[in-house]
Design an enzyme around this catalytic site. Sequence first.
Site, PDB file in Angstrom:
ATOM      1  N   GLY A  50      -9.251  23.783 -33.024  1.00  0.00           N
ATOM      2  CA  GLY A  50      -8.509  22.746 -33.754  1.00  0.00           C
ATOM      3  C   GLY A  50      -9.288  22.090 -34.880  1.00  0.00           C
ATOM      4  CG  HIS A  96     -20.811  -3.865 -46.884  1.00  0.00           C
ATOM      5  ND1 HIS A  96     -21.911  -4.547 -46.437  1.00  0.00           N
ATOM      6  CD2 HIS A  96     -19.728  -4.555 -46.465  1.00  0.00           C
ATOM      7  CE1 HIS A  96     -21.513  -5.624 -45.786  1.00  0.00           C
ATOM      8  NE2 HIS A  96     -20.192  -5.654 -45.775  1.00  0.00           N
ATOM      9  CG  HIS A 112     -16.459  12.773 -33.913  1.00  0.00           C
ATOM     10  ND1 HIS A 112     -15.803  13.544 -32.991  1.00  0.00           N
ATOM     11  CD2 HIS A 112     -15.504  12.394 -34.805  1.00  0.00           C
ATOM     12  CE1 HIS A 112     -14.523  13.638 -33.315  1.00  0.00           C
ATOM     13  NE2 HIS A 112     -14.311  12.935 -34.397  1.00  0.00           N
TER      14      HIS A 112
HETATM   15  C1  LIG Z   1     -14.271   6.668 -22.365  1.00  0.00           C
HETATM   16  C2  LIG Z   1     -13.941   8.086 -21.966  1.00  0.00           C
HETATM   17  C3  LIG Z   1     -15.002   9.044 -22.517  1.00  0.00           C
HETATM   18  C4  LIG Z   1     -13.981   8.131 -20.436  1.00  0.00           C
HETATM   19  O1  LIG Z   1     -13.664   9.408 -19.999  1.00  0.00           O
HETATM   20  P1  LIG Z   1     -13.963   9.787 -18.479  1.00  0.00           P
HETATM   21  O2  LIG Z   1     -15.445   9.689 -18.234  1.00  0.00           O
HETATM   22  O3  LIG Z   1     -13.322  11.117 -18.231  1.00  0.00           O
HETATM   23  O4  LIG Z   1     -13.312   8.627 -17.660  1.00  0.00           O
HETATM   24  P2  LIG Z   1     -11.957   8.622 -16.769  1.00  0.00           P
HETATM   25  O5  LIG Z   1     -10.810   9.161 -17.550  1.00  0.00           O
HETATM   26  O6  LIG Z   1     -12.302   9.253 -15.451  1.00  0.00           O
HETATM   27  O7  LIG Z   1     -11.704   7.075 -16.552  1.00  0.00           O
HETATM   28  C5  LIG Z   1     -12.557   6.272 -15.748  1.00  0.00           C
HETATM   29  C6  LIG Z   1     -12.015   4.869 -15.773  1.00  0.00           C
HETATM   30  O8  LIG Z   1     -12.180   4.308 -17.081  1.00  0.00           O
HETATM   31  C7  LIG Z   1     -10.913   3.933 -17.654  1.00  0.00           C
HETATM   32  N1  LIG Z   1     -10.938   4.300 -19.053  1.00  0.00           N
HETATM   33  C8  LIG Z   1     -11.091   5.537 -19.583  1.00  0.00           C
HETATM   34  N2  LIG Z   1     -11.094   5.503 -20.908  1.00  0.00           N
HETATM   35  C9  LIG Z   1     -10.919   4.212 -21.242  1.00  0.00           C
HETATM   36  C10 LIG Z   1     -10.825   3.547 -22.486  1.00  0.00           C
HETATM   37  N3  LIG Z   1     -10.927   4.214 -23.639  1.00  0.00           N
HETATM   38  N4  LIG Z   1     -10.656   2.210 -22.470  1.00  0.00           N
HETATM   39  C11 LIG Z   1     -10.566   1.526 -21.309  1.00  0.00           C
HETATM   40  N5  LIG Z   1     -10.654   2.115 -20.097  1.00  0.00           N
HETATM   41  C12 LIG Z   1     -10.826   3.447 -20.065  1.00  0.00           C
HETATM   42  C13 LIG Z   1      -9.884   4.732 -16.863  1.00  0.00           C
HETATM   43  O9  LIG Z   1      -8.627   4.090 -16.882  1.00  0.00           O
HETATM   44  C14 LIG Z   1     -10.523   4.766 -15.506  1.00  0.00           C
HETATM   45  O10 LIG Z   1     -10.334   3.523 -14.874  1.00  0.00           O
HETATM   46  P3  LIG Z   1      -9.820   3.452 -13.338  1.00  0.00           P
HETATM   47  O11 LIG Z   1     -10.883   4.181 -12.544  1.00  0.00           O
HETATM   48  O12 LIG Z   1      -9.758   1.993 -13.061  1.00  0.00           O
HETATM   49  O13 LIG Z   1      -8.509   4.156 -13.309  1.00  0.00           O
HETATM   50  C15 LIG Z   1     -12.561   8.550 -22.488  1.00  0.00           C
HETATM   51  O14 LIG Z   1     -11.492   8.014 -21.744  1.00  0.00           O
HETATM   52  C16 LIG Z   1     -12.361   8.187 -23.960  1.00  0.00           C
HETATM   53  O15 LIG Z   1     -11.853   7.116 -24.329  1.00  0.00           O
HETATM   54  N6  LIG Z   1     -12.771   9.131 -24.816  1.00  0.00           N
HETATM   55  C17 LIG Z   1     -12.584   9.053 -26.241  1.00  0.00           C
HETATM   56  C18 LIG Z   1     -11.484  10.036 -26.632  1.00  0.00           C
HETATM   57  C19 LIG Z   1     -11.318  10.081 -28.114  1.00  0.00           C
HETATM   58  O16 LIG Z   1     -11.306   9.088 -28.803  1.00  0.00           O
HETATM   59  N7  LIG Z   1     -11.174  11.308 -28.606  1.00  0.00           N
HETATM   60  C20 LIG Z   1     -11.065  11.520 -30.044  1.00  0.00           C
HETATM   61  C21 LIG Z   1     -10.875  12.950 -30.363  1.00  0.00           C
HETATM   62  S1  LIG Z   1     -10.766  13.199 -32.084  1.00  0.00           S
END
Ligand SMILES: CC(C)(COP(=O)(O)OP(=O)(O)OC[C@H]1O[C@@H](n2cnc3c(N)ncnc32)[C@H](O)[C@@H]1OP(=O)(O)O)[C@@H](O)C(=O)NCCC(=O)NCCS
Length: 210
Positions: A14, A136, A145
């Site tokens: 992608g 700035h 990223h």
């Molecule tokens: C933060 C992140 C890396 C965590 O991923 P993970 O380690 O797989 O975590 P999980 O999905 O198992 O979630 C764990 C807990 O954190 C919470 N959580 C996950 N992402 C969150 C976020 N962005 N904000 C707030 N809480 C979040 C989940 O709800 C979960 O809570 P719970 O246990 O109470 O249900 C991921 O959710 C994230 O936000 N990644 C960024 C994705 C992105 O922006 N991609 C862009 C592509 S171009």
Amino acid sequence: MSPPRKVYVYGAQGHGKVVAELLTAAGDEVVGFIDDGLPAGTPTLHSQVLGGFAALRDSPGALVALGIGANQVRERIAIRLLEAGHQLATVLAPSAIISPSASIGAGTVAMAGVVVNAEARVGRGVILNTGSIVEHECVVSDFAHLSPGAVLGGQARVGRRTHIGLNASVIHLGSVGDDVTVGAGACVVRPIDSGQTVVGVPARPIVKRT
Ligand SMILES: CC(C)(COP(=O)(O)OP(=O)(O)OC[C@H]1O[C@@H](n2cnc3c(N)ncnc32)[C@H](O)[C@@H]1OP(=O)(O)O)[C@@H](O)C(=O)NCCC(=O)NCCS
């Protein structure tokens, strides 16, 4: 107007497809895709996979755009390309607004609607994804990223290979270490040490239910 560049895109998934379309929009020619995980001949957009790294063997000094989203993998491939004597293509979407006083490192991609303001320093192999804003005097380190919609306030610093998630922000003067993941929608208001994953507003280390 400068003549069109002939550019290989490393990565046919992608992110690589978006990079290829940016190159075409900027008037460059996509020679083909390089991908270590797909067979040669796999059709991709209007081009095809030419092969893995070895497919560049007969093209010394090839100009290669980094089409890999994963920060550590992108860094590893970039280093391998440079060691083999190839060059990293910097790719700027026609709609990206880059201050003339900002610097952008080789191999960085700035997608549609990006804004990089005065005296910001963006390193090598960085992804400035769609609509992200670097205010700035920010410093964005190599192979970081910024996801779509991410915003860095003035003089904020982002470490090497760090991923700022969708619509996340770092307030002015904020700092985020190396190899950090800032979750989607988070707002960083205090310094974040290297290696952490932080979420929420204000951003704090993630707590996982066991
Ligand atoms: C933060 C992140 C890396 C965590 O991923 P993970 O380690 O797989 O975590 P999980 O999905 O198992 O979630 C764990 C807990 O954190 C919470 N959580 C996950 N992402 C969150 C976020 N962005 N904000 C707030 N809480 C979040 C989940 O709800 C979960 O809570 P719970 O246990 O109470 O249900 C991921 O959710 C994230 O936000 N990644 C960024 C994705 C992105 O922006 N991609 C862009 C592509 S171009």
